[in-house]
Design an enzyme around this catalytic site. Structure first.
Site, PDB file in Angstrom:
ATOM      1  N   LYS A 160      14.941   3.948  18.134  1.00  0.00           N
ATOM      2  CA  LYS A 160      14.872   3.080  16.731  1.00  0.00           C
ATOM      3  C   LYS A 160      14.600   1.569  17.449  1.00  0.00           C
ATOM      4  CE  LYS A 160      18.202   5.759  14.273  1.00  0.00           C
ATOM      5  NZ  LYS A 160      19.530   5.624  13.424  1.00  0.00           N
ATOM      6  N   ASP A 218      16.018  15.231   5.044  1.00  0.00           N
ATOM      7  CA  ASP A 218      16.940  15.472   5.835  1.00  0.00           C
ATOM      8  C   ASP A 218      18.259  15.537   4.716  1.00  0.00           C
ATOM      9  OD1 ASP A 218      19.426  15.489   7.380  1.00  0.00           O
ATOM     10  OD2 ASP A 218      18.677  14.132   8.784  1.00  0.00           O
TER      11      ASP A 218
END
Length: 356
Positions: A160, A218
């Site tokens: 990230k 998700d």
């Protein structure tokens, strides 16, 4: 084609729903979440699936047996959690595929409408060791990003960052050459994302990215779980496993909804659940035996098995565990979770997960 289905996680982000039920078995649009995956896998040409289990492993075979939704099933459990790569390697001895055959890897918390057959075709055409489904997101900084070159080969797995080099992220569905799975160390904790794929790339193996930006979710958080069930009921993603036609609501056998109640927005009402007159239920999941009393309002919430919502109460973005009860007049909002068996007495006080 064979597949390995990773279902070993404890689902802590979905507590209290997962205290007694593994996340992949939670009722979602009228069926266990995995039923939708099994049915879609069968439609994509999968004939046999190895379940890679760990948490409450015995419940998976009890739920599905040796075959379901047209797919033969077998089960392999980890004694200790081995990570994504370790779980794949641990399940591999149960495969019957040849060394050059494709093996599909599915994650038990991903709801995806992407074209699995196209992913497999790309994998075989490229002679790849592994091929990943990659999806595009508006804010890739929340995820690790996966860049590809002009031929579609994956070039890196990046953590990230505030300035990602691509909007492509790992969508959690892989095709492996059977022999590539055997390169994963046996009996060790291995991350397929941080170790296996980067290792294949650095060794010169072909790792392809199948980029497809269709429906993908998700379902690991309460908000996403509710959204997944709602989207299935509304028909935003199709599933052969859903026990009914898409629409504003799905009523399972024995569900009772008063003609004076408003139940809409993709709500699923479980077996034996009841919604009384004057109540409004929108975009929610009422599990088996749940009860919503007269004048209550339930939005974007989960009401667990046998849980009760009292007259005039309001639930907005709330999770009620099995057997919990909310007395008349309560107002619960913003991600509040009520553990199984907890009972709130009648009150006129507002509760929120933001309250300290």
């Amino acid at each position: 084609m064979e597949a390995i289905l990773l279902v070993g996680g404890r689902g802590t982000r979905l507590r209290p729903l997962t205290i007694s039920t593994p996340k992949p078995l939670l009722p979602t649009a009228g069926a266990p979440f995995l039923a939708h995956q099994l049915a879609r896998a069968h439609a994509a040409g999968v004939t046999r699936i190895v379940f890679a289990t760990s948490y409450r492993a015995e419940m998976f075979e009890a739920a599905f047996g040796t075959s379901a939704h047209g797919v033969e099933l077998t089960y392999v459990s980890e004694r200790e959690p081995l990570g994504t790569g370790g779980a794949i390697r641990n399940a591999a001895p149960a495969l019957t595929s040849g060394p050059d055959d494709p093996v599909l890897i599915l994650n038990g918390d991903i709801l995806s409408g992407h074209d699995v057959r196209a992913q497999v075709e790309l994998h075989e055409k490229a002679g790849a060791a592994a091929t990943l489904h990659l999806t595009k997101v508006e804010d890739p900084s929340r995820f690790g990003s996966v860049p590809t070159d002009g031929q579609g080969r994956v070039t890196a797995f990046l953590e990230k960052t505030n300035n990602p080099v691509t909007d492509q992220i790992n969508a959690g569905c892989y095709v492996f050459r059977r022999s590539a799975i055997d390169t994963i160390p046996e009996g060790e904790v291995v991350s397929v994302e941080r170790e296996t794929f980067p290792g294949l790339i650095s060794s010169g193996q072909v790792v392809m990215g199948h980029v497809e930006a269709g429906y993908w979710l998700d379902v690991g958080t309460p908000e996403a779980f509710v959204q997944g069930s709602r989207d299935l009921v509304l028909g935003r993603i199709a599933s052969p496993a859903m026990p009914g036609e898409p629409g504003q609501r799905l009523l399972l056998d024995g569900a009772v909804v008063s003609p004076r109640a408003v139940v809409r927005g993709g709500t699923a009402v479980g077996r034996g659940a009841e919604v009384e007159g004057g109540a409004t239920v929108e975009g929610s999941v009422l599990q088996d035996g749940a009860f919503v009393a007269e004048g209550a309002t339930v939005r974007d919430s989960v009401v667990g098995r046998g849980a009760r919502v009292g007259a005039g109460a309001v639930l907005d973005g709330v999770i009620l565990g099995d057997g919990a009860s909310v007395g008349p007049g309560n107002e619960l909002r913003n991600g509040l979770r009520l553990w199984p068996g907890i009972a709130l007495p009648p009150t006129a006080v507002r509760f929120s997960a933001d309250d300290s």
